[in-house]
Motif scaffolding. Structure first.
Motif, short mmCIF file in Angstrom:
data_model
loop_
_atom_site.label_atom_id
_atom_site.label_comp_id
_atom_site.label_asym_id
_atom_site.label_seq_id
_atom_site.Cartn_x
_atom_site.Cartn_y
_atom_site.Cartn_z
N SER A 59 0.76 -1.45 0.08
CA SER A 59 0.37 0.00 -0.13
C SER A 59 1.11 1.63 0.35
CB SER A 59 -0.70 0.36 1.52
OG SER A 59 -1.64 -0.91 1.32
N ARG A 60 1.70 1.11 -1.16
CA ARG A 60 2.57 2.85 -1.17
C ARG A 60 1.74 3.02 -2.12
NH1 ARG A 60 8.32 0.91 -2.79
NH2 ARG A 60 7.58 3.36 -4.83
N MET A 61 1.95 4.78 -2.09
CA MET A 61 1.58 5.49 -3.25
C MET A 61 2.58 6.61 -3.47
SD MET A 61 -1.67 6.03 -1.97
CE MET A 61 -3.35 5.00 -2.23
N SER A 62 2.67 7.22 -4.36
CA SER A 62 4.15 8.80 -4.79
C SER A 62 3.20 9.40 -6.47
CB SER A 62 4.64 7.71 -4.86
OG SER A 62 4.65 7.15 -6.13
N PHE A 63 3.82 10.68 -6.22
CA PHE A 63 3.08 11.33 -7.01
C PHE A 63 4.08 12.33 -6.57
CE2 PHE A 63 2.08 13.48 -2.80
CZ PHE A 63 2.25 14.74 -2.84
N PHE A 64 4.26 14.02 -7.98
CA PHE A 64 4.98 14.35 -8.35
C PHE A 64 4.77 16.33 -7.45
CE2 PHE A 64 6.11 10.78 -11.29
CZ PHE A 64 7.89 11.33 -11.61
N ASP A 65 5.94 16.47 -6.99
CA ASP A 65 6.03 17.52 -6.03
C ASP A 65 6.72 18.48 -6.51
OD1 ASP A 65 5.07 19.40 -3.99
OD2 ASP A 65 5.40 18.00 -3.04
N ALA A 66 6.01 19.87 -6.74
CA ALA A 66 7.10 21.11 -7.23
C ALA A 66 7.46 21.93 -6.74
CB ALA A 66 6.84 21.65 -8.65
N ALA A 67 9.15 22.38 -6.85
CA ALA A 67 9.45 23.79 -5.78
C ALA A 67 9.83 24.72 -6.45
CB ALA A 67 10.95 22.84 -4.95
N ALA A 68 10.00 26.04 -5.70
CA ALA A 68 9.86 26.83 -6.80
C ALA A 68 11.20 27.55 -6.56
CB ALA A 68 9.37 28.34 -5.43
N PRO A 69 12.02 28.07 -7.98
CA PRO A 69 12.80 28.88 -7.42
C PRO A 69 13.54 29.67 -7.00
CG PRO A 69 11.88 29.67 -9.57
CD PRO A 69 10.53 29.16 -8.27
N ILE A 70 14.19 30.23 -6.36
CA ILE A 70 14.81 31.64 -5.71
C ILE A 70 16.09 32.04 -6.05
CG2 ILE A 70 16.29 31.80 -2.86
CD1 ILE A 70 15.24 29.14 -2.02
N VAL A 71 16.26 33.53 -6.24
CA VAL A 71 16.88 34.42 -6.66
C VAL A 71 17.16 35.31 -5.54
CG1 VAL A 71 15.36 34.88 -9.07
CG2 VAL A 71 14.48 36.03 -6.21
N ASP A 72 18.58 36.77 -6.38
CA ASP A 72 19.60 37.26 -5.44
C ASP A 72 18.91 38.40 -4.90
OD1 ASP A 72 21.11 38.10 -4.53
OD2 ASP A 72 23.41 37.40 -5.86
N ALA A 73 18.73 38.60 -4.17
CA ALA A 73 18.01 40.11 -3.80
C ALA A 73 19.54 40.92 -4.84
CB ALA A 73 17.93 40.56 -2.47
N ASP A 74 20.71 41.39 -4.56
CA ASP A 74 21.11 42.07 -5.14
C ASP A 74 21.13 41.98 -6.48
OD1 ASP A 74 22.44 42.60 -3.20
OD2 ASP A 74 23.86 41.98 -3.00
N THR A 75 20.79 41.06 -7.84
CA THR A 75 19.80 40.97 -8.83
C THR A 75 18.70 41.46 -9.31
OG1 THR A 75 19.45 38.35 -8.79
CG2 THR A 75 22.18 39.60 -8.96
N LEU A 76 17.82 41.68 -8.02
CA LEU A 76 16.18 42.55 -8.36
C LEU A 76 16.56 43.90 -9.24
CD1 LEU A 76 14.76 41.00 -5.10
CD2 LEU A 76 15.17 40.05 -7.55
N ASP A 77 16.13 44.18 -9.85
CA ASP A 77 15.91 45.98 -10.26
C ASP A 77 15.05 46.21 -9.19
OD1 ASP A 77 15.41 48.44 -11.70
OD2 ASP A 77 15.04 47.28 -13.28
N ARG A 78 15.39 47.13 -8.74
CA ARG A 78 14.78 47.96 -7.46
C ARG A 78 13.98 49.61 -7.60
NH1 ARG A 78 14.67 44.68 -2.21
NH2 ARG A 78 16.86 43.63 -2.79
N ASP A 79 14.40 49.40 -9.34
CA ASP A 79 13.48 50.37 -9.67
C ASP A 79 12.11 50.28 -10.10
OD1 ASP A 79 15.41 52.37 -9.27
OD2 ASP A 79 16.22 52.21 -11.47
N VAL A 80 11.79 48.63 -10.36
CA VAL A 80 10.89 47.69 -10.48
C VAL A 80 9.76 47.36 -9.64
CG1 VAL A 80 9.64 46.60 -12.16
CG2 VAL A 80 11.30 48.18 -13.60
N VAL A 81 10.83 46.60 -9.12
CA VAL A 81 10.44 45.86 -7.90
C VAL A 81 9.58 46.56 -6.20
CG1 VAL A 81 10.81 43.65 -8.28
CG2 VAL A 81 11.87 44.78 -6.37
#
Ligand SMILES: Cc1cc2nc3c(=O)[nH]c(=O)nc-3n(C[C@H](O)[C@H](O)[C@H](O)COP(=O)(O)OP(=O)(O)OC[C@H]3O[C@@H](n4cnc5c(N)ncnc54)[C@H](O)[C@@H]3O)c2cc1C
Length: 445
Positions: free
Chosen positions: A153-175
């Motif tokens: 009685s085992r099961m499985s499915f697929f799970d997904a994880a979100a990317p992470i970005v470097d704060a210093d490389t964000l365009d602060r004029d936009v975000v």
């Protein structure tokens, strides 16, 4: 106490379980396969590593996630205390600096004389009393052994994880920093505002992008609460505008207006040096993530510290394969954490605590734990161990599992408040009656 309990897996459930057993005077051998054998989602050899988001969800009492935290506090949960001591600002949620959190858990485990940490991959169900908390990415040989013991009685499915970005490389004029509706913790989220044409172009790129293991994934049974962003996008051109990219409650300071769509970024650590793309779990190939997600305004030059990934997520059919304490019938092995099909970081911690209590109860000849089903944890356990449960799927705590009130007040908020009050009261009463497990009626033993 003479007997040693083996705990397999130094993740969230395993660490909580080991600490709780040790505090009750039980010697523990805690097995962790990393760093020698890394899992596909873990990145370090640290104990209690958070594999994806750094959020342990809401602390608000009117949410089931908030209620669960209250219940765990009443039961003297260790890892929740570690989470609080490594918290980073996140509005009404408990988010942590993942390295600080793991370090704190590692310190507690390291300082506990009754815990022996063994850095080894376990391939069989250990002899004697044991708790298997090997997680949704449990190594194959062990999962096969569990599968054999529970009769397939085992099961499985697929799970997904979100990317992470470097704060210093964000365009602060936009975000821009803002919580929805200017709510609590104004600066905890960054927002990437999108105009209509930008959204249309982004959707076209997203849906046309190359995915990993597309065939396998398409055949897989994907847990709908963790759908990859491109799959949600595939359900309709505006699905994301009403989901992960909803702009409601946001005002772009550059225009003074609500954007057409927005991607939210949440701080990964106290230093705010890294941000994850909220709701952007994905199965795109890494080069495609770089190409497509850099189309998001403000992320044009973003460096990806971690790409989104997709993994097998394995669990057993607990309602039909385990007893009411998550034990494999006829053995001394109990399961804990996501491998039981309860879903979520805090749920895994809770499940480790529960496994420790039930193992301890068995060792000292006490009654097993029977949490009131009115609570967040009690109702999840009832769902996960009820043989009437059909098509068992991983489940977070939620108010839908809690029995209704006999005479509910009008209004959702009032109803939730009444449910939470009932749950706390019932749990307090139960804990006070179980001084054999909780010597001071609920606080840390
Ligand atoms: C890709 C992915 C993303 C997720 N994202 C989130 C999220 O954002 N938020 C959320 O609330 N939940 C998330 N979850 C679900 C769940 O909350 C986590 O998986 C959580 O870490 C489960 O805790 P656990 O203690 O059961 O397992 P884990 O924390 O994974 O711990 C299991 C441990 O066992 C070890 N191990 C495995 N096999 C063996 C063996 N044979 N011998 C020795 N050691 C072994 C592993 O190395 C690991 O350290 C995610 C799950 C996955 C797979």
């Amino acid at each position: 106490m003479g007997q040693v309990v083996s705990v397999v897996g130094g993740g969230l459930a395993g660490c909580e379980c080991a600490l709780q057993l040790a505090r009750r005077g039980v010697a523990v051998r805690l097995y962790e396969q990393r760093p020698g054998h890394p899992s596909p989602a873990h990145h370090t050899g640290a104990l209690a590593e958070l594999v994806c988001s750094n959020s342990l969800k809401s602390t608000k009492p009117e949410t089931a996630a908030g209620l669960l935290k209250d219940e765990l506090d009443l039961m003297g949960c260790s890892l929740l205390a570690c989470a609080r001591s490594s918290a980073v600002p996140a509005g009404g949620a408990l988010a942590v600096d993942r390295d600080a959190f793991s370090a704190e858990v590692g310190r507690l485990v390291g300082e506990e004389p009754l815990i022996e940490l063994v850095r080894e991959r376990v391939t069989r169900i250990p002899e004697g009393p044991c708790v298997i908390a090997a997680g949704p990415l449990c190594a194959d040989e062990l999962f096969d052994a569990i599968s054999g013991a529970v009769g397939g009685s085992r099961m499985s499915f697929f799970d997904a994880a979100a990317p992470i970005v470097d704060a210093d490389t964000l365009d602060r004029d936009v975000v821009f920093e803002q919580s929805r509706y200017g709510g609590e913790g104004g600066g905890d989220y960054l927002n990437c505002p999108m105009g209509r044409e930008e959204y249309d172009a982004f959707m076209e790129a997203l849906l046309g992008a190359e995915r990993v293991v597309a065939r396998e994934f398409e055949q897989a049974d994907l847990f709908c609460a963790c759908q990859p962003v491109e799959e949600v996008g595939r359900t309709g051109h505006d699905s994301l505008r009403f989901g992960a990219m909803k702009p409601v409650g946001l005002t772009d300071p550059r225009t003074g207006r609500r954007p057409w769509a927005a991607v939210q970024l949440r701080a990964e650590n106290a230093a705010r040096s890294a941000y994850n793309l909220v709701g952007f779990q994905t199965n795109l190939t890494w080069p495609e993530q770089r190409r497509v997600f850099r189309m998001i305004p403000g992320l044009g030059g973003a460096e990806f510290l971690r790409y989104g990934v997709m993994h097998r997520n394995s669990f057993v059919d607990a309602p039909h394969a385990l007893d009411a304490t998550f034990k494999i019938p006829g053995t001394q092995a109990r399961l804990a954490g996501q491998i039981t099909g309860t879903e979520g970081y805090v749920e895994a911690i809770a499940s480790g605590l529960l496994a420790a209590l039930n193992t301890y109860a068995e060792l000292v000849g006490a009654e097993p734990v029977a949490l009131p089903a009115t609570g967040a944890l009690g109702s999840l356990v009832a769902y996960a161990t009820d043989p009437q449960t059909r098509d068992y799927q991983p489940m977070h705590v939620n108010y839908g599992l809690v029995p209704p009130l006999a005479d509910p007040p009008r209004g959702k908020a009032e109803k939730r408040a009444a449910l939470a009050a009932r749950a706390r009261e019932d749990l307090r009463r139960y804990l006070a009656a179980r001084r054999d497990l909780f010597p001071d009626g609920g606080a840390r033993p």
